[in-house]
Write an enzyme that holds these catalytic residues in place. Sequence first.
Site, PDB file in Angstrom:
ATOM      1  N   GLN A 213      45.200  20.620 119.785  1.00  0.00           N
ATOM      2  CA  GLN A 213      46.342  21.335 120.335  1.00  0.00           C
ATOM      3  C   GLN A 213      45.902  22.023 121.620  1.00  0.00           C
ATOM      4  O   GLN A 213      44.896  22.740 121.649  1.00  0.00           O
ATOM      5  CB  GLN A 213      46.834  22.391 119.334  1.00  0.00           C
ATOM      6  CG  GLN A 213      47.579  21.813 118.163  1.00  0.00           C
ATOM      7  CD  GLN A 213      48.978  21.362 118.562  1.00  0.00           C
ATOM      8  OE1 GLN A 213      49.871  22.180 118.726  1.00  0.00           O
ATOM      9  NE2 GLN A 213      49.168  20.060 118.739  1.00  0.00           N
TER      10      GLN A 213
ATOM     11  N   GLU B 258      50.097  25.622 106.293  1.00  0.00           N
ATOM     12  CA  GLU B 258      49.934  24.799 107.486  1.00  0.00           C
ATOM     13  C   GLU B 258      48.789  23.809 107.282  1.00  0.00           C
ATOM     14  O   GLU B 258      47.905  24.005 106.456  1.00  0.00           O
ATOM     15  CB  GLU B 258      49.632  25.685 108.704  1.00  0.00           C
ATOM     16  CG  GLU B 258      50.766  26.633 109.033  1.00  0.00           C
ATOM     17  CD  GLU B 258      50.586  27.337 110.374  1.00  0.00           C
ATOM     18  OE1 GLU B 258      51.498  27.290 111.209  1.00  0.00           O
ATOM     19  OE2 GLU B 258      49.529  27.948 110.590  1.00  0.00           O
TER      20      GLU B 258
ATOM     21  N   LEU C 266      43.166  26.191 123.469  1.00  0.00           N
ATOM     22  CA  LEU C 266      42.950  25.143 122.462  1.00  0.00           C
ATOM     23  C   LEU C 266      43.243  25.726 121.088  1.00  0.00           C
ATOM     24  O   LEU C 266      42.841  26.852 120.809  1.00  0.00           O
ATOM     25  CB  LEU C 266      41.499  24.667 122.559  1.00  0.00           C
ATOM     26  CG  LEU C 266      40.899  23.796 121.445  1.00  0.00           C
ATOM     27  CD1 LEU C 266      39.790  22.914 122.035  1.00  0.00           C
ATOM     28  CD2 LEU C 266      40.347  24.620 120.295  1.00  0.00           C
ATOM     29  N   ASN C 267      43.952  24.961 120.237  1.00  0.00           N
ATOM     30  CA  ASN C 267      43.955  25.340 118.811  1.00  0.00           C
ATOM     31  C   ASN C 267      43.625  24.140 117.935  1.00  0.00           C
ATOM     32  O   ASN C 267      42.586  23.511 118.215  1.00  0.00           O
ATOM     33  CB  ASN C 267      45.162  26.200 118.403  1.00  0.00           C
ATOM     34  CG  ASN C 267      46.539  25.666 118.655  1.00  0.00           C
ATOM     35  OD1 ASN C 267      46.902  25.393 119.781  1.00  0.00           O
ATOM     36  ND2 ASN C 267      47.328  25.538 117.615  1.00  0.00           N
ATOM     37  N   ASP C 268      44.380  23.819 116.941  1.00  0.00           N
ATOM     38  CA  ASP C 268      43.947  22.905 115.875  1.00  0.00           C
ATOM     39  C   ASP C 268      43.335  21.579 116.349  1.00  0.00           C
ATOM     40  O   ASP C 268      43.872  20.946 117.260  1.00  0.00           O
ATOM     41  CB  ASP C 268      45.141  22.497 115.015  1.00  0.00           C
ATOM     42  CG  ASP C 268      46.068  23.635 114.688  1.00  0.00           C
ATOM     43  OD1 ASP C 268      45.737  24.783 114.969  1.00  0.00           O
ATOM     44  OD2 ASP C 268      47.159  23.353 114.158  1.00  0.00           O
TER      45      ASP C 268
ATOM     46  N   SER D  48      50.745  19.806 115.680  1.00  0.00           N
ATOM     47  CA  SER D  48      49.594  19.151 115.041  1.00  0.00           C
ATOM     48  C   SER D  48      49.942  17.926 114.215  1.00  0.00           C
ATOM     49  O   SER D  48      51.066  17.778 113.728  1.00  0.00           O
ATOM     50  CB  SER D  48      48.876  20.156 114.141  1.00  0.00           C
ATOM     51  OG  SER D  48      48.168  21.041 114.948  1.00  0.00           O
TER      52      SER D  48
ATOM     53  N   ARG E  43      55.708  20.777 108.922  1.00  0.00           N
ATOM     54  CA  ARG E  43      54.924  20.222 110.046  1.00  0.00           C
ATOM     55  C   ARG E  43      53.536  19.737 109.620  1.00  0.00           C
ATOM     56  O   ARG E  43      53.138  19.852 108.488  1.00  0.00           O
ATOM     57  CB  ARG E  43      54.787  21.261 111.157  1.00  0.00           C
ATOM     58  CG  ARG E  43      54.182  22.583 110.745  1.00  0.00           C
ATOM     59  CD  ARG E  43      54.094  23.505 111.975  1.00  0.00           C
ATOM     60  NE  ARG E  43      53.731  24.855 111.611  1.00  0.00           N
ATOM     61  CZ  ARG E  43      54.596  25.860 111.421  1.00  0.00           C
ATOM     62  NH1 ARG E  43      55.894  25.649 111.549  1.00  0.00           N
ATOM     63  NH2 ARG E  43      54.174  27.063 111.093  1.00  0.00           N
ATOM     64  N   ASP E  44      52.819  19.246 110.617  1.00  0.00           N
ATOM     65  CA  ASP E  44      51.401  18.877 110.524  1.00  0.00           C
ATOM     66  C   ASP E  44      51.143  17.666 109.624  1.00  0.00           C
ATOM     67  O   ASP E  44      50.384  17.746 108.638  1.00  0.00           O
ATOM     68  CB  ASP E  44      50.552  20.081 110.054  1.00  0.00           C
ATOM     69  CG  ASP E  44      50.826  21.336 110.869  1.00  0.00           C
ATOM     70  OD1 ASP E  44      51.280  21.209 112.025  1.00  0.00           O
ATOM     71  OD2 ASP E  44      50.587  22.451 110.364  1.00  0.00           O
TER      72      ASP E  44
END
Length: 461
Positions: free
Chosen positions: A42, A200, A24-26, A86, A144-145
């Site tokens: 994520q 980010e 798992l991330n963001d 993300s 991104r994001d």
Amino acid sequence: MLDGKVKASEFPLLYHITPEEGLLNDPNGLVKFQGSYHVFYQLNPFGTVHKNKCWGHVVSEDMIHWKRLPIALAPSEYYDKDGVYSGSGIVKDGKLYLFYTGNVIVNEEERKSYQCAAVSSDGITFEKLGPVIEHPIGYTRHVRDPKVWQEEDGSYWMILGAQTEELTGDTLLYRSEDLLNWESCGSLLQDKPELGYMWECPDLLKFNESDCFLFSPQGLPAEEKRFLNTNQTGYLVGKFSQTDHFVSVSRFQELDHGFEFYAPQTFRDGERTLLYGWAAAMPASNEQCLPTIKEGWVHALTIPREVALIEDQLIQKPAVELKQLRVNEEQSTFSLDMAKEYRKTMAHAYAELVVTFSQHTKDFVINISDAFYLKHRYKEQEIIIERKNWETGQMEQRFGFYQGTLTDLTIYLDGSMIEIFINGGRLVFTSRYFVYGSQRELIITGELGAAEGIIYPLALQ
Ligand code: FRU
């Protein structure tokens, strides 16, 4: 914790969002939709490395009891075939729109980023709508994001994290009337501070008087007591307007001083602004040594936090919903006098510790078994946290300073996660720490004046 079950693990987390399997991330797409809280994140469902990024999805009525839903978005199209990166969510005309970055590996040398949209009527299945923004000139592929919000006049705005061709971090601003056609408005910041080579996960938090630009810059050089993680997260205070964009009036301040915190995202829930962060392992080189890796999963989100701006400081408090976890009948209270030691063996790994300090509080140490220490140095107005690094076995430290006097401290313990909120949430630390077995010994030593403490065991009820 999902579907009423604690994940079978040597280090189970009871009330944090973890992946069922994989990495798992963001936090992504945070939104209240049709009365439920939706948290996406994520996720690599196939392993504990940074690959195959999808959007994992959980839903809850109260941010405590979560239900796992099928993966919301996975790589499938030419514009997101190597990762659904993300982004954020927003509700329009009863539908939930998600905005994300499609990651595409063209060949060894070339990668591309596409800013994409998807839509859902039920909040469970999503139809991809494809790319909605052209790649900006003057920027590398590191764009991104998308974070999207609506202004009071009904217009929609988006910010993107970006890297200029001169390899500096930046944030791009876009405007739309319908969420699908976006016009470029240039950079979000008029006066852009030199902070690293890439920004980010940008976010704009709107409060009454001032606003806050929150982002995660990569490449800040470490200082003696700041910027000690691999990447940092912090904010600038200022004011956003549609004409002048974001005009900042403060310097960059770190949001969380712990070892594990990155890429947070906020969302509005009525009058409050809530935040989830990624309790990322930092330094990132430690990630593959995390003890949960051998169980096939890694990382968690933080607890939900209510954020507010007081003067030029973003404060974070545990969302009030977390109080539901308190087992009130079993709480224990204690008073701490000068130079006394307080010891308590906690029967399980889930607890909330609340301490209020008196004006006589001087230096003290709180330790959780021999794995985690919180040290107060009153002359320096400093809090130091210290833990055993799971890779090297060495103790390591992070630092934070408060202003005025030390008034209160709240610690949330959940298995291998610790989150610390000091002085009404003005100074916050998020960290992992690993103690084998379910017992924790809490030891408080030092000069605490006439401090008062309460320990609440926590359980899902
Ligand atoms: C931040 C980040 C984002 C990106 C995502 C990919 O941790 O690098 O910039 O969209 O992770 O998983």
